[in-house]
Write a protein that holds these residues in place. Structure first.
Motif, short mmCIF file in Angstrom:
data_model
loop_
_atom_site.label_atom_id
_atom_site.label_comp_id
_atom_site.label_asym_id
_atom_site.label_seq_id
_atom_site.Cartn_x
_atom_site.Cartn_y
_atom_site.Cartn_z
N GLY A 45 -10.29 -3.29 -6.98
CA GLY A 45 -9.15 -2.64 -7.60
C GLY A 45 -9.45 -1.21 -7.98
N ARG A 46 -8.49 -0.52 -8.54
CA ARG A 46 -8.69 0.84 -9.01
C ARG A 46 -7.60 1.18 -10.03
N GLY A 66 -8.67 -8.98 -3.02
CA GLY A 66 -9.74 -8.00 -3.07
C GLY A 66 -9.24 -6.59 -3.32
N ASP A 67 -7.95 -6.43 -3.58
CA ASP A 67 -7.39 -5.09 -3.80
C ASP A 67 -6.17 -5.21 -4.71
N ASP A 76 -12.33 -6.36 -11.92
CA ASP A 76 -13.34 -6.05 -10.91
C ASP A 76 -12.98 -4.74 -10.18
N ASP A 117 1.26 4.10 -2.85
CA ASP A 117 1.04 5.50 -2.51
C ASP A 117 2.22 6.38 -2.96
N LEU A 151 -2.34 -6.36 -3.78
CA LEU A 151 -2.14 -6.20 -2.33
C LEU A 151 -2.79 -7.36 -1.60
N ASN A 152 -4.01 -7.66 -1.99
CA ASN A 152 -4.66 -8.92 -1.62
C ASN A 152 -5.67 -9.18 -2.73
N GLU A 174 -14.52 -3.30 -7.87
CA GLU A 174 -14.73 -3.34 -6.41
C GLU A 174 -13.54 -4.01 -5.73
N ARG A 211 -4.44 -3.25 -7.70
CA ARG A 211 -4.50 -1.93 -8.34
C ARG A 211 -3.59 -1.86 -9.56
N VAL A 268 0.85 -1.20 0.00
CA VAL A 268 0.00 0.00 0.00
C VAL A 268 0.88 1.25 0.00
N VAL A 269 1.91 1.23 0.83
CA VAL A 269 2.78 2.40 0.94
C VAL A 269 3.56 2.62 -0.35
#
Lengths: 508, 508
Positions: free
Chosen positions: B234-235, B250-251, B230, B35, B247-248, B232, B253, B31-32
């Motif tokens: 990712g982005r 469900g995430d 998906d 970012d 990241l996992n 929901e 990116r 995540v970091v």
């Protein structure tokens, strides 16, 4: 800087290393928290929360480790302590305080509580949306129960509620708050009554309508820049509940919320969070990376958000300069409004249900209600299931309004869902600190109002940096206010300020 | 699921806990990292890097701890190992491999290397911008020197370079790559020569011009949705160097880069990263939170990015369906272009200097140059100061083009600045894996081309999920390709595919 002639006491290096590590973990968790509030994908949140839980638990383990205890003991020995520089002394004192507090909690109890509060914030959001007090009550009961256990473990200071207060405003007591809030009530309630009796409500119809969100955003960025917010050391994003987060002095982020039909929400929200951010961006470099690099208390922190939001952002001088800018950002929408009318419109005083939408005057009554209820919970054994009823009665009594449902009543604030009992007084303390600081500022910067009216906000920011921001946790709240004003915190500055402002607006 | 009848071997619970913790720390660091690449304020980066360094070092400490070694020893005992389920067995094997590798590195050496590579990425960015090879050489020399030390500590596998290769593509050897790349060269170089000799270059003038960035973004989002990405989980964001990060599950990116004057950069970049993301989003839920929840090798990972980018995204069938959509997104700009002309335009083959801009065919020659240079560095003692000269000679020899400066030559790729020696072959391995997979897919999904031409991309995604994505690290690369195609990796499928495609486009 010259190297100290004293030899470094044994353990200092390791102690500095460990406290820096704690601060670093807090910073990493802060990035992840910010991310979760500003757009992290929904489906990743469950595993992310577990990861956050693991690193939080590790942080707690280090902070309460036997090694930390031994280092603190060694560095607290008179000889060793005497040989420390100012920053390291303060670091030992602050770390000792956290250590003593945290060591009293069984790690398993702490972990359960972290999990509970992270779950209950989502439960609260849902319950608030559905005005479902019974749905949230089981969480509230458990959170309050944990806090009662914590108070027993930490040890009662005069009253149980004092133990909680001390976390947010070190040194503050219920005795002092009872006195200060009593004084406030004594002068502000008659003022609010006089305003209500006067009957001449300023016009606010021009605040109704539709305000382009992109233009709201541009205006928010513009005002932050004017305040001296450093965009190379921060950024502005959107979130449902606006917040500011100081990850390190070079990365202090704020969020706001744009409402299409309410120009004031993002505007004053941004200035409020911008005030918090100015504090965190301007802590002196020597403290960076240490746990001393942060606001000294929530009261002082709120003094800065509320000083910028209200004493600057809702002042006549401010809008003399910035109202034409606002008009330019919303062409055609505010053409027939004068700066003076706008100033009066954004300062309407009237009893309301929602704290964060309240005017500067009655806002303090909202805080006192919460303060009294929290005292009842922790000092008088109020049963959480009676919270809604007590809430509604208090609103009726103090403000003359009654919530029609829990969403606009007892469930309106996020704080209790996160276990933050004892936080609310910080807002009114902040208002009092801010008024007392501004009283000095007006004397030290004699042309302050003229500067603001010309859009020169940086001299005030610099003055606050010198008097407040730079010190981080090096000075206690009481030391800050004493140093600035030569006195301890008093309610009279806030009362004088509010009376002066509203008597003029309402021609009382 | 039924509970196993065997009692749980001692230490299993703790082992699972520790490996989950490692995965969790990796997620938080991810995540970091995301970012830092997508908009973290400049002034916060220095302290942020230190915090990242601390948590990375802690992760290394746990992964190489005596406790981890003892748990691995205990769980590797025949009786204990036999009692484990499939996932736990794999977990023991994978963790053992990392443990054995990492234990051989002195922690201090590792920490120095982490700091060096995090500094050198910024140094590389600056050196690349200034085409300053001598400026970056000191970093390169040190990074290569560390890698040579690591190889000695890890132990040479057949050749020193094999030791590095094994990190990115477990089981692959220089002997195998020499053979595969030799075969590729034998068929692709004549193909490229025939294309060059043919002289009829497809028109690409319609790709020049200015393409509204907001419309590019909308089209990127549209195509990702079509691929079954998906949102929901990712982005899509922007960064200077596009990447995907799981990241996992469900995430997951992705980032891309919009160039005003080049519509293909964001378009194919998005599809490429989208391919990586489909892999990570569709790993089976049982693996979530464990270190097995990730791609099994970089070769298999690149097979998915390059399959979607090229074999789908640069196919005729794809643009039959999506070219009218592209026209709609850029009204007036592509009206006179046909889908067929667009297809030919985005598939022009010609020698070039920049790998990431190369066509599908000559791309493999770019990879082989890097592979040969890396072999020279680690197997033949090439002096890093000679890298630029060797690079330029190889480009002249293999592609007939010569960089005019280091920015478009030896400094063009980020990989070496991060110490990723041995990574480059993954791209051509990915191309070969992808062609071999698609050969099976065409047989298993007989109307695949018709589906793509109708914009039904989900059946292919589902097939790949079943054959590749779901397994995460449960299957090795060789197992994946054997299972899909009944054979081990061969170069012929890629050669057949490229010959078929380009003979048709160039009418050879």
């Amino acid at each position: 800087m010259a190297t100290s002639a004293n030899p470094q006491p044994e353990g200092l290096k390791r102690f500095q290393e460990m406290t820096r590590q704690l601060k670093q973990y807090e910073e990493l968790l802060g990035v992840v928290y910010w991310d979760m509030r500003t757009g992290a994908p929904r489906k990743g949140v469950e595993l992310r929360s577990e990861a956050v839980g693991t690193l939080s638990a590790e942080t707690f383990r280090i902070a309460t480790s036997t090694e930390m205890g031994e280092l603190l003991d060694r560095l607290s020995q008179p000889d060793a302590f005497a040989s420390l520089g100012e920053i390291d002394r303060k670091l030992v004192e602050e770390t000792r305080k956290d250590y003593d507090r945290n060591r009293k909690l069984p790690p398993e109890l702490y972990r359960e509580y972290v999990v509970l509060t992270s779950q209950s914030e989502s439960a609260w959001e849902e319950a608030k949306a559905n005005s479902d007090f019974p749905g949230f009550l089981p969480y509230l009961e458990r959170i309050i129960d944990y806090n009662r256990q914590f108070i027993d473990l930490w040890g009662v200071k005069t009253t149980p509620y004092d133990t909680l207060l001390d976390m947010y405003e070190p040194g503050t007591t219920t005795a002092e708050l009872d006195r200060l809030f009593g004084e406030l009530r004594g002068r502000l309630v008659p003022l609010a009554e006089a305003i209500a009796a006067q009957g001449d409500r300023p016009d606010t119809t021009f605040l109704e309508g539709t305000f382009d969100v992109a233009a709201q955003k541009r205006f928010s960025l513009f005002i932050l820049k004017q305040m001296g917010y450093d965009f190379e050391a921060g950024r502005l994003d959107e979130s449902v509940h606006p917040f500011a987060t100081g990850l390190n002095p070079g990365d202090v982020r704020i969020t706001t919320r744009y409402l299409l039909d309410d120009i004031t929400s993002a505007l004053f929200g941004t200035i409020h969070e911008g005030g918090h951010a100015l504090y965190e961006q301007n802590i002196k470099a020597e403290l960076a990376g240490t746990p001393l690099s942060g606001g000294t208390s929530m009261g002082i922190h709120e003094s800065q958000s509320r000083l910028w939001e209200n004493m600057i952002g809702r002042s006549r001088a401010f809008w003399e300069r910035y109202f034409p800018e606002l008009q330019r950002h919303f062409p055609g929408q505010l053409d027939t409004v004068t700066a003076e009318a706008f100033y009066r419109g954004i300062n309407v005083v009237e009893p309301s249900l929602i704290r964060i939408e309240a005017d500067e005057l009655t806002y303090n009554l909202h805080i006192m209600i919460r303060y009294e209820i929290e005292k009842m919970l922790f000092n008088e054994g109020l049963n959480p299931r009676d919270l809604q009823e007590v809430w509604n009665e208090k609103y009726k009594g103090a403000l003359g309004v009654a919530p029609s449902n829990a969403g606009e009543g007892v469930l309106q604030d996020v704080h209790w869902s996160g276990g933050s009992f004892g936080y609310f007084p910080s807002y009114s303390l902040g208002n009092m600190y801010a008024a007392q600081m501004m009283n000095t500022a007006q004397r030290k910067l004699p042309d302050l109002n003229a500067q603001i009216a010309e859009g020169r906000l940086l001299p005030l920011k610099e003055w606050l940096t010198g008097e407040v921001y730079q010190f981080g946790k090096l000075l206690k709240p009481a030391e800050i206010i004493q140093r600035i004003s030569g006195e301890s915190l008093r309610s009279s500055y806030l009362c004088d300020y509010l009376e002066g402002k509203y008597r003029e607006i309402y021609r009382l």
